[in-house]
Motif scaffolding. Structure first.
Motif, PDB file in Angstrom:
ATOM      1  N   GLY A  63       3.129   7.806  12.346  1.00  0.00           N
ATOM      2  CA  GLY A  63       4.283   7.218  11.641  1.00  0.00           C
ATOM      3  C   GLY A  63       4.366   7.607  10.178  1.00  0.00           C
ATOM      4  N   PRO A  64       3.320   7.315   9.396  1.00  0.00           N
ATOM      5  CA  PRO A  64       3.389   7.690   7.977  1.00  0.00           C
ATOM      6  C   PRO A  64       3.567   9.189   7.763  1.00  0.00           C
ATOM      7  CG  PRO A  64       1.570   6.177   8.395  1.00  0.00           C
ATOM      8  CD  PRO A  64       2.115   6.545   9.726  1.00  0.00           C
ATOM      9  N   ILE A  79       5.285   4.525  20.078  1.00  0.00           N
ATOM     10  CA  ILE A  79       5.417   3.268  19.320  1.00  0.00           C
ATOM     11  C   ILE A  79       6.004   2.242  20.277  1.00  0.00           C
ATOM     12  CG2 ILE A  79       6.562   2.076  17.417  1.00  0.00           C
ATOM     13  CD1 ILE A  79       6.700   4.616  15.932  1.00  0.00           C
ATOM     14  N   TYR A 139      12.621   1.889   9.416  1.00  0.00           N
ATOM     15  CA  TYR A 139      12.337   3.302   9.131  1.00  0.00           C
ATOM     16  C   TYR A 139      13.208   3.796   7.983  1.00  0.00           C
ATOM     17  CZ  TYR A 139      10.324   2.897  13.823  1.00  0.00           C
ATOM     18  OH  TYR A 139       9.603   2.499  14.925  1.00  0.00           O
ATOM     19  N   LEU A 160       2.409  -3.522  17.312  1.00  0.00           N
ATOM     20  CA  LEU A 160       2.709  -2.152  17.741  1.00  0.00           C
ATOM     21  C   LEU A 160       1.484  -1.565  18.419  1.00  0.00           C
ATOM     22  CD1 LEU A 160       4.527  -0.523  14.661  1.00  0.00           C
ATOM     23  CD2 LEU A 160       5.548  -1.371  16.774  1.00  0.00           C
ATOM     24  N   LEU A 189      19.987  13.105   6.862  1.00  0.00           N
ATOM     25  CA  LEU A 189      19.396  12.582   8.107  1.00  0.00           C
ATOM     26  C   LEU A 189      20.300  11.479   8.644  1.00  0.00           C
ATOM     27  CD1 LEU A 189      15.706  11.669   8.754  1.00  0.00           C
ATOM     28  CD2 LEU A 189      17.445   9.962   9.198  1.00  0.00           C
ATOM     29  N   VAL A 190      20.705  11.611   9.897  1.00  0.00           N
ATOM     30  CA  VAL A 190      21.446  10.535  10.562  1.00  0.00           C
ATOM     31  C   VAL A 190      20.472   9.848  11.512  1.00  0.00           C
ATOM     32  CG1 VAL A 190      23.402   9.945  12.046  1.00  0.00           C
ATOM     33  CG2 VAL A 190      23.606  11.840  10.409  1.00  0.00           C
ATOM     34  N   GLN A 191      20.127   8.619  11.226  1.00  0.00           N
ATOM     35  CA  GLN A 191      19.123   7.884  12.000  1.00  0.00           C
ATOM     36  C   GLN A 191      19.571   7.747  13.459  1.00  0.00           C
ATOM     37  OE1 GLN A 191      16.214   7.109  10.776  1.00  0.00           O
ATOM     38  NE2 GLN A 191      15.383   5.833  12.402  1.00  0.00           N
ATOM     39  N   LEU A 192      18.679   8.118  14.373  1.00  0.00           N
ATOM     40  CA  LEU A 192      18.953   7.970  15.817  1.00  0.00           C
ATOM     41  C   LEU A 192      18.197   6.744  16.327  1.00  0.00           C
ATOM     42  CD1 LEU A 192      18.604  11.717  16.866  1.00  0.00           C
ATOM     43  CD2 LEU A 192      20.704  10.446  16.351  1.00  0.00           C
ATOM     44  N   ASP A 198      15.803  17.011   9.501  1.00  0.00           N
ATOM     45  CA  ASP A 198      15.212  16.548  10.763  1.00  0.00           C
ATOM     46  C   ASP A 198      14.779  17.726  11.628  1.00  0.00           C
ATOM     47  OD1 ASP A 198      17.119  13.560  11.573  1.00  0.00           O
ATOM     48  OD2 ASP A 198      14.950  13.808  11.380  1.00  0.00           O
ATOM     49  N   PRO A 213      -0.298   1.183  14.426  1.00  0.00           N
ATOM     50  CA  PRO A 213       0.317   2.015  13.385  1.00  0.00           C
ATOM     51  C   PRO A 213      -0.745   2.703  12.517  1.00  0.00           C
ATOM     52  CG  PRO A 213       0.387  -0.299  12.764  1.00  0.00           C
ATOM     53  CD  PRO A 213      -0.187  -0.257  14.146  1.00  0.00           C
ATOM     54  N   GLY A 214      -0.296   3.489  11.584  1.00  0.00           N
ATOM     55  CA  GLY A 214      -1.224   4.108  10.612  1.00  0.00           C
ATOM     56  C   GLY A 214      -1.628   5.523  10.966  1.00  0.00           C
ATOM     57  N   PHE A 223      16.821  19.290  13.732  1.00  0.00           N
ATOM     58  CA  PHE A 223      17.428  19.121  15.053  1.00  0.00           C
ATOM     59  C   PHE A 223      18.563  20.097  15.316  1.00  0.00           C
ATOM     60  CE2 PHE A 223      14.703  15.756  15.237  1.00  0.00           C
ATOM     61  CZ  PHE A 223      15.151  14.454  15.037  1.00  0.00           C
ATOM     62  N   LYS A 279      12.074   5.320   4.420  1.00  0.00           N
ATOM     63  CA  LYS A 279      12.423   6.688   3.991  1.00  0.00           C
ATOM     64  C   LYS A 279      13.053   6.655   2.591  1.00  0.00           C
ATOM     65  CE  LYS A 279      12.986   8.176   8.773  1.00  0.00           C
ATOM     66  NZ  LYS A 279      13.873   8.496   9.896  1.00  0.00           N
TER      67      LYS A 279
HETATM   68  N1  LIG Z   1      17.208  11.199  12.808  1.00  0.00           N
HETATM   69  C1  LIG Z   1      16.019  10.591  13.086  1.00  0.00           C
HETATM   70  N2  LIG Z   1      14.886  11.122  12.606  1.00  0.00           N
HETATM   71  C2  LIG Z   1      13.664  10.518  12.861  1.00  0.00           C
HETATM   72  O1  LIG Z   1      12.618  11.032  12.431  1.00  0.00           O
HETATM   73  C3  LIG Z   1      13.640   9.328  13.623  1.00  0.00           C
HETATM   74  C4  LIG Z   1      14.845   8.832  14.126  1.00  0.00           C
HETATM   75  N3  LIG Z   1      16.024   9.445  13.831  1.00  0.00           N
HETATM   76  N4  LIG Z   1      14.851   7.729  14.907  1.00  0.00           N
HETATM   77  C5  LIG Z   1      13.647   6.989  15.193  1.00  0.00           C
HETATM   78  C6  LIG Z   1      12.406   7.817  15.082  1.00  0.00           C
HETATM   79  C7  LIG Z   1      11.177   6.974  14.855  1.00  0.00           C
HETATM   80  N5  LIG Z   1      10.686   7.409  13.566  1.00  0.00           N
HETATM   81  C8  LIG Z   1       9.624   6.785  12.903  1.00  0.00           C
HETATM   82  C9  LIG Z   1       9.483   6.914  11.539  1.00  0.00           C
HETATM   83  C10 LIG Z   1       8.464   6.252  10.860  1.00  0.00           C
HETATM   84  C11 LIG Z   1       7.596   5.431  11.555  1.00  0.00           C
HETATM   85  C12 LIG Z   1       6.539   4.682  10.835  1.00  0.00           C
HETATM   86  O2  LIG Z   1       6.448   4.750   9.610  1.00  0.00           O
HETATM   87  N6  LIG Z   1       5.704   3.899  11.551  1.00  0.00           N
HETATM   88  C13 LIG Z   1       4.651   3.106  10.951  1.00  0.00           C
HETATM   89  C14 LIG Z   1       4.869   1.615  11.271  1.00  0.00           C
HETATM   90  C15 LIG Z   1       6.201   1.149  10.750  1.00  0.00           C
HETATM   91  C16 LIG Z   1       6.433  -0.277  11.237  1.00  0.00           C
HETATM   92  O3  LIG Z   1       5.789  -1.154  10.646  1.00  0.00           O
HETATM   93  O4  LIG Z   1       7.173  -0.432  12.254  1.00  0.00           O
HETATM   94  C17 LIG Z   1       3.294   3.504  11.562  1.00  0.00           C
HETATM   95  O5  LIG Z   1       3.337   4.018  12.718  1.00  0.00           O
HETATM   96  O6  LIG Z   1       2.277   3.314  10.903  1.00  0.00           O
HETATM   97  C18 LIG Z   1       7.741   5.303  12.930  1.00  0.00           C
HETATM   98  C19 LIG Z   1       8.764   5.980  13.608  1.00  0.00           C
HETATM   99  C20 LIG Z   1      11.480   8.386  13.065  1.00  0.00           C
HETATM  100  N7  LIG Z   1      12.474   8.650  13.869  1.00  0.00           N
END
Ligand SMILES: Nc1nc(=O)c2c([nH]1)NC[C@@H]1CN(c3ccc(C(=O)N[C@@H](CCC(=O)O)C(=O)O)cc3)C=[N+]21
Ligand SMILES: NC(=O)C1=CN([C@@H]2O[C@H](COP(=O)(O)OP(=O)(O)OC[C@H]3O[C@@H](n4cnc5c(N)ncnc54)[C@H](OP(=O)(O)O)[C@@H]3O)[C@@H](O)[C@H]2O)C=CC1
Length: 302
Positions: free
Chosen positions: A277-278, A238, A53, A253, A99-102, A124, A273-274, A126, A57
């Protein structure tokens, strides 16, 4: 895939590209005024999904023409070190979104970290200030969490703006998806039910919904026959599952619904996916652009 699936799939990919194109165009205009949106993404540890992710980003931010800053920290990093980095980014005029990824490692107080991000850089959505603004309908200056915001755009593709008279069920009540999603649906005048692990007769609750948003994280939890004929289905889930009949260990997925079953009854449904997520990535770009515009008193397209 059956015909029903093909012509009822809500493509998050297409909608996300549309958002990103508009972000790129506005960013190019801002460049003319010497303004370059800056996005800082911090990741602690090396969780594979988070790595995917975070790199998505960063790549999308560069594609939009942003200044993209990524900080990879070791899993054992001290909480104070992370807080100090955020404080420096809060003060850095080149950075508009942080953004701090969780999730974060358990030795770090994630709540404290998230609340240490300046509200005006909290892309985010939050921070308590942004949660409070969303909760009280002050959406003009609130940052809305990316996944619910993106899901709402997909819902509007089907129902247009305004959901008066429609019933919506959000399954899941997390702070990053379920609760803000319910707030957005309420603000659009839907009649909203929030379901969770303590909800009785979840199937009956789902069956009365014109719009279902599934944000649970359990593969195929919501069965096809829980879907009201003609409902709109947004699958946020997911889940990585073993590929049936595939090579041993091969995974794919899936969402929280059985896509085929649900699609046979839904009016429209997002794929995983698709789908959502995007949109999450695209809305992060939109929030960062808006943060830069707010910081420079420039108009934002979103
Ligand atoms: N501070 C923070 N902010 C978030 O927004 C955050 C987070 N932490 N932690 C985890 C979750 C999860 N999340 C996703 C982002 C993109 C896809 C994404 O692009 N998914 C693609 C597939 C990607 C792949 O191939 O795995 C799809 O669904 O088509 C999914 C999940 C954001 N998150
Ligand atoms: N596509 C995207 O961009 C994103 C996708 N996600 C995905 O969305 C899913 C949800 O994530 P997140 O919002 O963080 O949720 P959490 O994992 O924080 O919480 C899950 C929610 O589902 C509820 N739940 C669990 N079991 C049941 C059940 N049997 N019946 C009804 N409700 C149940 C829980 O109820 P309770 O509150 O009672 O425990 C909780 O509210 C995950 O798969 C995640 O990967 C998340 C963010 C972005």
């Amino acid at each position: 895939m059956t015909q029903a699936v093909n012509n009822r799939t809500i493509s998050g990919k297409d909608a996300a590209e549309n958002i990103v194109e508009r972000v790129k165009a506005r960013t190019a205009e801002l460049a003319g005024a010497g303004i370059k949106p800056g996005l800082a993404v911090i990741i602690v540890g090396s969780d594979p999904a988070s790595q995917v992710y975070v790199s998505a980003k960063g790549k999308k931010a560069e594609e939009c023409g942003f200044f993209s800053f990524k900080q990879q920290l070791p899993p054992e990093v001290a909480e104070d070190r992370l807080l100090a980095l955020i404080e420096a980014l809060n003060r850095d005029p080149a950075i508009h979104g942080i953004l701090v990824q969780l999730p974060l490692p358990s030795h770090i107080d994630a709540g404290k970290v998230v609340q240490s991000i300046a509200p005006e850089k909290d892309v985010d959505g939050f921070h308590f200030i942004n949660v409070g603004k969303l909760g009280t309908g002050e959406t003009r200056t609130a940052f809305v969490p990316c996944t619910p915001a993106g899901s709402m755009i997909l819902i509007e593709r089907i129902h247009g703006k305004g959901l008066s008279g429609l019933s919506a069920v959000v399954v899941g009540r997390s702070n990053i998806v379920g609760k803000p999603m319910a707030n957005l649906l309420l603000a659009a005048n839907a009649t909203v039910t929030i379901a969770h692990s303590r909800t009785s007769n979840l199937d009956a609750v789902c069956r009365q919904a014109d719009i279902i948003v599934a944000a649970v994280g359990r593969p195929r939890m919501i069965r096809g026959d829980w879907i009201k004929q003609g409902a709109t289905v947004i699958d946020v889930g997911i889940n990585r599952v073993l590929l049936e009949g595939g090579e041993p260990g091969k995974t794919r997925l899936v969402g929280d619904l059985d896509f085929g079953e649900a699609a046979a009854r839904a009016r429209a449904i997002t794929p995983v996916p698709g789908g959502v997520g995007p949109m999450t990535i695209a809305m992060l770009m939109a929030n960062t652009l808006r943060a830069a515009c707010l910081a420079h008193d420039a108009s934002a397209p979103f």
